[in-house]
Design a protein around this motif. Structure first.
Motif, PDB file in Angstrom:
ATOM      1  N   GLU B 240      26.122  50.838  49.788  1.00  0.00           N
ATOM      2  CA  GLU B 240      25.618  51.038  48.421  1.00  0.00           C
ATOM      3  C   GLU B 240      24.855  52.352  48.251  1.00  0.00           C
ATOM      4  O   GLU B 240      25.088  53.077  47.303  1.00  0.00           O
ATOM      5  CB  GLU B 240      24.704  49.885  48.001  1.00  0.00           C
ATOM      6  N   SER B 248      26.338  44.803  47.695  1.00  0.00           N
ATOM      7  CA  SER B 248      26.960  44.224  46.502  1.00  0.00           C
ATOM      8  C   SER B 248      27.704  42.945  46.892  1.00  0.00           C
ATOM      9  O   SER B 248      28.221  42.824  48.005  1.00  0.00           O
ATOM     10  CB  SER B 248      27.896  45.227  45.845  1.00  0.00           C
ATOM     11  N   THR B 250      30.474  41.678  46.087  1.00  0.00           N
ATOM     12  CA  THR B 250      31.896  41.801  46.439  1.00  0.00           C
ATOM     13  C   THR B 250      32.051  42.164  47.919  1.00  0.00           C
ATOM     14  O   THR B 250      32.861  41.566  48.641  1.00  0.00           O
ATOM     15  CB  THR B 250      32.557  42.888  45.565  1.00  0.00           C
ATOM     16  N   HIS B 309      37.139  45.750  38.077  1.00  0.00           N
ATOM     17  CA  HIS B 309      35.802  45.654  38.664  1.00  0.00           C
ATOM     18  C   HIS B 309      35.154  47.032  38.741  1.00  0.00           C
ATOM     19  O   HIS B 309      35.799  48.006  39.135  1.00  0.00           O
ATOM     20  CB  HIS B 309      35.888  45.030  40.058  1.00  0.00           C
ATOM     21  N   ARG B 311      31.290  49.152  39.705  1.00  0.00           N
ATOM     22  CA  ARG B 311      29.995  49.038  40.395  1.00  0.00           C
ATOM     23  C   ARG B 311      29.068  50.122  39.870  1.00  0.00           C
ATOM     24  O   ARG B 311      29.500  51.264  39.653  1.00  0.00           O
ATOM     25  CB  ARG B 311      30.201  49.211  41.903  1.00  0.00           C
ATOM     26  N   ILE B 321      27.681  44.742  40.579  1.00  0.00           N
ATOM     27  CA  ILE B 321      29.121  44.604  40.343  1.00  0.00           C
ATOM     28  C   ILE B 321      29.343  43.952  38.984  1.00  0.00           C
ATOM     29  O   ILE B 321      28.647  42.999  38.618  1.00  0.00           O
ATOM     30  CB  ILE B 321      29.768  43.730  41.440  1.00  0.00           C
ATOM     31  N   TRP B 348      28.088  42.043  33.845  1.00  0.00           N
ATOM     32  CA  TRP B 348      27.608  41.974  35.232  1.00  0.00           C
ATOM     33  C   TRP B 348      27.947  40.615  35.818  1.00  0.00           C
ATOM     34  O   TRP B 348      27.801  39.586  35.159  1.00  0.00           O
ATOM     35  CB  TRP B 348      26.106  42.215  35.311  1.00  0.00           C
TER      36      TRP B 348
END
Lengths: 597, 367
Positions: B240, B248, B250, B309, B311, B321, B348
């Motif tokens: 990140e 995150s 995911t 998707h 981020r 995400i 979100w």
């Protein structure tokens, strides 16, 4: 100018963002009718800068309602009767990585210093320097085992690096040649040990008498070019030819190898300029047209450029290593976070600021929207500006080796106009915050105006000038540059018991009157809107002056307003910084409050 | 509303994708693979022999021989291997009764002699370039490396400490924001790729190095640990960013599913230029399924579309995400500073139903 194109599509391909704009005639005047900003697509996974350019154009089409690309995504040229298309396309770029260089010379204090400054202030980064005079046994005593006549650690480091460029300098013109022959042997040996594909380009900018020997020893192994001596005499530096050759090499080995460059070049009939060159042209244009001493500052995501032009002379520094995007990492390496923290008010935390700056360096295309993030970036911007100013001044000094004309001391402190371009403006920092950044970082004094490149396309107008100079000038002044206002920075000699620096009387042309007492060590912001004018009278207190050119304690001038207005900076120069971090940050908080930052 | 929606940066985070990666030596050497050859993660595809030390010295100064005389005094020539203590150059002294010699300090090879200067490469252990991505070689660059096509899970990060390695994923049953400390490590850490949640401690980095972990994957890294992370032998991949950012969901969920599987971690990070590369973790598809999926279509890059998707790439959204809602549009957002930025609504996923207008440039597409 019957043949000049009237509608010009312009692109500035940066390392993080690609800006596209359209210049066209509107009611008899050239205007920037639209501008977009999309991410650059030079690097993986796209690896084609044209993707970003086309996206910018498509977004421009959506904004202006004018078709600029045909069904095959090619430019519609010239402009059709229905208004679609454009007559010309121009482009500038700063997306290429800098060249990595090694400077090898005879004397650390002379040739190596002079060449190092010349290289560092253009599109290259000096990774290593070798000076013969540091090694008493000439090349020998930096041996790892300390024995004279042993191996040279300095040369060994050169052999382990993979520079793009080796700059060989040394000897005044007509001086001894033998040491340069040996230097050529070293470079040749190091080059011969490298794989053929990774051998560096060599520029020889030393004693002209040694050119034949150098080329003979190196030419068979590596590409060599010879330019005029960077230091032809001990009291005369000549960095121009070396810098021109580096810029030529940068173009061939970096810019022309950008993925997608061939397609961009095919679109741009007049060639693709570097953004720094185009920005320089714009600065020179403003200096010439208005008879001003102009200081242009471009804080890019990949490099920082500082240009000063006064109509007769132009001096530029391009710092590739530090920038407000990718180069934040290098900045933090050099200064550490604490140095940056001194420009921040309480209560920002060092760890959070440090993390934020590193995050911006790995995602330079992101646009911070929180006050604390933009404030931290502007703090970093101050350090980058100060470093770039140092590089600029170093170069100036090296050009004036031994000269006593005092110009080097003056530097750009007496500029009449400061022009700010680049990522901080594009990111939408408050103008007052950015103005304070400029005032803190640059030692500009006296009375000067400040303008900003709001569309991010001011530099590109330098390229527009190549196809239609009138269009470039009008679009630049009508739409690209936004006046922030006028700044007064008097010379202040602080004296105990004299808290009042000056009294300002401002009479705006629209009517009314304003009076402000400006305290010693403080800033005063007087609102004066864009396009407004006002008569300003400043009564200086004791210990306050406007420099040698303005005598007396009363100073009157008609000034122009702008987005910011009129700023009076009575903090004195150099800025009074407190070594105690807590007090310094309280002081910073007060300055920001006073400046409306 | 802005009609045209431009691209934003992409990050590949996928449970199943097909990739092509070039595995390349830093110096030219030998390539051992051939097109069509299946390679395991730990197979060597190329090998180079970089010198441990590149000794540079002036023979004139070493034994006082004139440059013109160097060729006739040399006993070895360019390209010749030399043993430790072997004489490279000799000069007769004292009327030829004695001679002054220079001996090779260690075994190596004469890389170059120009004038009086010699570059002597001291041998080191060969440098192997591992396949890292289990798959098939689809292209070979002579003397430099091979391109491998592979299928499996891919997680790209935002920063890597350099280096690469192969190991078994070890997922610690913690939350995405948990900080992994050295106390969690056991003796069986060797060869493991440790999956931390939100961050790691300095002690963890040091201990992982001592225990010869194969890698570390963490959501974030404290900025002051960056130097340490770069100095240890263990590759560190940050998913990140810097600071204290939870991994995150995911990435965290995907890693939890992949726990115990063999993975290649490539923590090389080059943000710009011709060799720009993101650090990544690759978990190859199990060998039993490889055959069936060989005919699968080339994995598509994520696209800007409803349901895609995204981020957050900038505070206050960093690491969050979300998805692009149905019929999303690009619209103008006024910032506190008065700037107008193109923005898009994002749903979100970490907080049910929260929809927020986010600057478009502050998002990255994932998939």
């Amino acid at each position: 100018m019957a043949d000049s194109p009237t509608s010009i599509l312009v692109a500035d391909v940066g390392s993080a963002a690609t800006k596209v704009g359209l210049v066209d005639l509107v009611s008899g005047e050239y205007r920037l009718v639209g501008a977009t900003r999309t991410m650059s697509t030079v690097d993986a996974p796209n690896e084609d800068l044209m993707i970003g350019v086309r996206q910018g154009i498509m977004q421009l089409e959506a904004l202006t309602g004018r078709r600029l690309l045909d069904a095959k995504n090619a430019l519609i040229r010239p402009t059709r009767l229905d208004g679609d298309g454009s007559d010309a396309f121009v482009a500038v770029t700063s997306a290429a990585l800098p060249l990595h260089a090694v400077v090898i010379g005879l004397s650390r204090d002379y040739s190596v210093a002079c060449a190092g400054q010349a290289v560092n202030s253009t599109f290259a980064i000096v990774d290593h320097t070798i000076a013969v005079d540091e090694e008493s046994g000439r090349w020998g005593t930096t041996a790892s085992d300390g024995r004279a006549g042993g191996a040279s650690a300095a040369v060994e480091k050169l052999a382990t690096l993979k520079p793009d460029l080796v700059v060989m300098v040394g000897g005044i013109d007509g001086g001894a040649v033998a040491p340069l022959r040996e230097m050529a042997n070293i470079v040749a040996a190091v080059g011969a040990a490298m794989d053929e594909d990774s051998r560096p380009f060599v520029i020889f900018a030393g004693n002209h008498m040694a050119r034949g020997d150098v080329v003979e020893r190196i030419g068979g192994l590596m590409q060599v070019s010879v330019v005029d001596n960077v230091l032809p005499a001990l009291d005369r530096a000549n960095p121009g030819p070396l810098q021109a050759e580096i810029e030529n090499l940068y173009r061939k080995r970096r810019i022309e190898r950008l993925p997608g460059f061939d397609k961009l070049a095919a679109w741009a009939e007049k060639g693709v300029m570097t953004t720094a060159d185009a920005f320089t042209r714009v600065t020179e244009y403003l200096a010439r047209k208005y008879q001003l001493r102009v200081l242009g500052v471009d804080l890019g995501a990949g490099a920082t450029t500082m240009v000063r032009a006064d109509g007769n002379r132009t001096q530029r520094a391009v710092v590739e290593e530090e920038s407000v995007g990718y180069g934040l990492d290098a900045l933090l390496e050099r200064t550490g976070i604490e140095t940056i923290m001194r420009w921040l008010p309480t209560p920002l935390e060092a760890a959070e600021v440090h993390a934020g700056l590193l995050n911006q360096s790995v995602r330079p295309q992101a646009v911070p929207t929180r006050w604390q993030d933009t404030t931290a970036l502007n703090a970093a911007g101050r350090e980058i500006l100060m470093h770039t100013a140092d590089v600029w001044h170093d170069q100036l000094r090296s050009q004036e080796f031994g000269a006593t004309n005092g110009h080097a001391q003056a530097g750009f402190a007496d500029s009449d106009l400061v022009l700010l371009s680049g990522a901080p403006v594009a990111r939408g920092s408050k103008p007052t915050s950015l103005l304070l950044m400029l005032l803190d970082a640059l030692q500009v004094r006296g009375i000067f105006s400040v303008a900003a490149d709001n569309a991010g396309l001011a530099a590109a107008m330098g390229a527009v000038a190549a196809v239609n100079s009138e269009a470039a000038a009008q679009a630049l002044e009508n739409d690209c540059l936004v006046t922030w206002g006028t700044v007064f920075v008097p010379d202040v000699v602080a004296r105990a018991g004299e808290p009042l620096a000056l009294v300002a009387h401002v009479e705006p042309a629209r009517g009314g009157k304003l009076e402000a007492d400006v305290k010693l060590g403080s800033l005063e912001l007087i609102p004066l809107g864009e396009g407004e004018k006002a008569n300003v009278e400043l009564r200086a207190g004791r210990g306050v002056s406007w420099g040698p050119s303005a005598r007396g304690n009363i100073f009157k001038r008609e000034v122009q307003g702008g987005t910011v207005g009129v700023m009076i900076d009575a903090r004195g120069r150099p800025l009074p910084m407190d070594e105690n971090m807590d007090r310094q940050r309280e002081r910073m908080q007060r300055w920001m409050w006073e400046a409306g930052a | 509303m802005i009609e045209y929606i431009p691209q934003i940066p992409e990050m590949r985070i996928s449970g199943m994708t097909r990739i092509r990666r070039e595995r390349r030596l830093e110096l030219p050497g030998e390539v051992s693979g051939a097109v069509g050859l299946r390679v395991g993660s730990q197979d060597v595809v190329a090998r180079a022999y970089p010198p441990k030390i590149r000794r540079a010295l002036s023979l004139t100064r070493v034994i006082g021989v004139r440059e013109a005389d160097v060729p006739k005094r040399l006993l070895k020539h360019v390209g010749d291997p030399v043993e430790a203590r072997e004489i490279i150059i000799a000069k007769p002294i004292n009327m030829g009764v004695q001679r002054l010699v220079y001996r090779a300090p260690e075994a190596g090879q004469i890389a170059a002699i120009q004038g009086s200067w010699m570059i002597l490469d001291i041998y080191d252990a060969p440098q192997d370039c591992l396949a890292l991505y289990r798959g098939s070689i689809v292209n070979v660059t002579p003397r430099l490396g091979a391109e491998i096509q592979a299928q499996g899970a891919l997680i790209q990060g935002v920063w890597g400490s350099g280096k690469d390695s192969v190991g078994v994923l070890k997922w610690f049953d913690r939350s995405p924001d948990a900080i992994l400390d050295a106390r969690a490590l056991e003796a069986d850490t060797r060869g493991s790729i440790l999956v931390a949640g939100g961050g790691v401690t300095a002690a963890l980095l040091r201990r992982a190095d001592e225990l010869q972990a194969a890698g570390i994957v963490t959501g974030s890294l404290a900025p002051e640990l960056r130097g340490l992370a770069g100095s240890i032998k263990v590759p560190v991949l940050v998913t990140e960013g810097f600071g204290q950012i939870p991994m995150s969901t995911t990435v965290f969920d995907l890693l939890s599913v992949l726990n115990g599987q063999e993975a290649g971690i490539n923590a090389r990070f080059e943000p710009r230029g011709r060799h720009a590369t993101r650090p990544e973790l690759f978990v190859p598809l199990a060998a039993s399924r490889m055959q069936d999926s060989d005919n699968a279509a080339e994995a598509k890059r994520p696209r800007v579309e409803s349901g895609a998707h995204v981020r957050g790439a900038c505070p206050p959204y960093l690491g969050r995400i979300g998805t692009l809602p149905q019929d999303f549009v690009l619209q103008w957002l006024s910032t506190d500073a008065g700037t107008q930025l193109p923005a898009v609504e994002v749903d979100w996923l970490d907080t049910t139903g929260e929809r927020e207008l986010v600057p478009w440039t502050n998002l990255e597409l994932i998939g």
